[in-house]
Enzyme design. Structure first.
Site, short mmCIF file in Angstrom:
data_model
loop_
_atom_site.label_atom_id
_atom_site.label_comp_id
_atom_site.label_asym_id
_atom_site.label_seq_id
_atom_site.Cartn_x
_atom_site.Cartn_y
_atom_site.Cartn_z
N LYS A 276 -55.56 -59.83 -41.07
CA LYS A 276 -55.46 -60.76 -42.20
C LYS A 276 -55.13 -60.05 -43.50
CE LYS A 276 -58.59 -64.57 -41.10
NZ LYS A 276 -59.77 -65.27 -41.65
N LYS A 277 -55.26 -58.73 -43.51
CA LYS A 277 -54.90 -58.00 -44.74
C LYS A 277 -53.44 -58.32 -45.12
CE LYS A 277 -54.10 -53.85 -47.05
NZ LYS A 277 -52.68 -53.74 -46.70
N ASN B 206 -50.15 -44.03 -38.05
CA ASN B 206 -51.12 -43.57 -39.05
C ASN B 206 -52.39 -44.43 -38.94
OD1 ASN B 206 -51.89 -43.42 -42.43
ND2 ASN B 206 -51.73 -41.64 -41.15
N LEU C 263 -58.64 -51.21 -45.86
CA LEU C 263 -58.01 -50.02 -45.27
C LEU C 263 -56.52 -50.27 -45.09
CD1 LEU C 263 -60.42 -48.40 -42.68
CD2 LEU C 263 -60.51 -48.46 -45.17
N GLN D 271 -47.69 -62.01 -43.73
CA GLN D 271 -47.05 -61.55 -42.49
C GLN D 271 -47.65 -62.28 -41.29
OE1 GLN D 271 -46.09 -57.31 -41.30
NE2 GLN D 271 -48.08 -57.44 -40.30
N HIS E 201 -55.96 -46.10 -38.61
CA HIS E 201 -57.28 -45.96 -39.23
C HIS E 201 -58.22 -46.96 -38.56
CE1 HIS E 201 -55.97 -49.55 -41.30
NE2 HIS E 201 -54.97 -48.89 -41.86
N GLU E 202 -59.46 -47.01 -39.05
CA GLU E 202 -60.46 -47.89 -38.43
C GLU E 202 -60.00 -49.35 -38.37
OE1 GLU E 202 -63.39 -47.97 -36.71
OE2 GLU E 202 -62.96 -45.86 -36.49
N GLY E 203 -59.22 -49.76 -39.38
CA GLY E 203 -58.72 -51.14 -39.38
C GLY E 203 -57.89 -51.40 -38.13
N HIS E 204 -56.96 -50.47 -37.82
CA HIS E 204 -56.15 -50.64 -36.62
C HIS E 204 -57.04 -50.64 -35.37
CE1 HIS E 204 -52.96 -48.64 -39.21
NE2 HIS E 204 -52.33 -49.71 -38.78
O1 PAF Z 1 -48.03 -54.60 -40.12
C1 PAF Z 1 -47.32 -53.68 -39.66
O2 PAF Z 1 -47.79 -52.56 -39.41
C2 PAF Z 1 -45.85 -53.95 -39.41
O3 PAF Z 1 -45.32 -54.83 -40.36
C3 PAF Z 1 -45.55 -54.43 -37.98
C4 PAF Z 1 -46.18 -55.78 -37.72
C5 PAF Z 1 -46.06 -53.41 -36.97
C6 PAF Z 1 -44.04 -54.59 -37.79
O4 PAF Z 1 -43.37 -53.39 -38.00
#
Ligand code: PAF
Length: 279
Positions: A145-146, A28, A181, A150, A30-33
């Protein structure tokens, strides 16, 4: 772009690559990815992305089933970004047998904030990330960093296991009104989407009060949460923490100007949003 689902085929395709730059995602996109893909390109070559909605990191009653799956649109976006390989395993490819070995983050870091409200979440994340790293064998991997906690947990995991993967942090990508986002933003109704930037405003309120010398963090956190609650939110936490270890700052830390971050999670209707701001 090659789309690969089997671990064996992925290994063949990437064999001999020493500078692979990796961006794991749950799709899914978006621009963030896409900004993560661009940062990955600056740090290595080839760029490998993965799409895998990881059941292990969803708790009972969470949104695993309804998590948005938009594979075809994602493929088109990654192709435009010049990604070399998309690793998109099925559950059977990645977990051909029950994943009984797990990576459990240390309690201080893994059971606070998100870990307190989503028990088992980080064990699910670190387990899949470790496995994806084993499949892709990247030299660098990019995380946003969002998802501040994690990012920190994965960075510490990589360091403590002496993994050959350097973890690169990408700045949070925001809409013009400040909303970070996130794939989950698509659950928001139109009025909720209009309200959603209030979370970022709450973080800015806390950060600007702190910068102005207001150091009663308990009072600030509660004031910000009360304000959100008045607007119809259901806040899980707004919490000021030390950037170095995400533990609460002591009076000494506050006096010495130890670098801090304020993190928030709150539900708006049925959608749980998280965000953070370094102070
Ligand atoms: O941040 C995410 O999208 C997920 O936690 C990751 C790092 C892909 C692990 O499933």
């Amino acid at each position: 772009m090659k789309i690969i689902s089997s671990i064996e085929e992925l290994r063949d395709q990437l064999s001999g690559q020493l500078r692979t730059s990796f961006v794991p995602t749950m799709g899914n996109l978006h621009e963030g990815h896409l900004s993560l893909m661009r940062l990955a390109r600056k740090h290595g070559d080839p760029v490998v992305a993965s799409i895998f909605v990881n059941r292990l990191q969803f708790g009972p009653g969470e949104d695993f089933e309804k998590y948005p799956r938009t594979f075809q649109a994602d493929v088109e976006k990654l192709e435009k970004e010049g990604v070399y390989v998309l690793f998109a395993p099925t559950e059977k490819d990645l977990y051909p047998e029950p994943q009984e070995f797990r990576i459990r983050p240390p309690e201080d870091l893994g059971n606070t904030l998100e870990g307190e409200f989503r028990p088992g979440f980080f064990t699910g994340v670190t387990t899949v990330v470790m496995k994806l790293f084993a499949c892709v064998q990247p030299r660098v991997a990019v995380f946003g960093k969002k998802d501040y906690q994690q990012l920190m947990i994965i960075r510490n995991m990589s360091r403590q296991f002496a993994l050959p993967t350097e973890i690169i942090a990408a700045e949070t990508y925001r809409a013009e009104d400040g909303l970070a986002l996130s794939s989950r933003n698509m659950y928001l109704s139109a009025p909720e989407r209009a309200e959603a930037p209030a979370l970022y405003r709450a973080l800015n309120f806390v950060a600007s009060e702190m910068r102005a010398g207001h150091l009663d963090i308990y009072q600030l956190e509660h004031q910000a949460m009360d304000e959100l609650a008045k607007r119809g939110w259901n806040p899980d936490y707004i919490s000021i923490r030390k950037r170095i270890d995400l533990q609460p700052p002591s009076a000494g830390d506050l006096a010495q100007g130890t670098p801090l971050v304020v993190l928030a999670a709150a539900k708006l209707g049925g959608t749980r949003l998280i965000d953070n701001l370094e102070i």
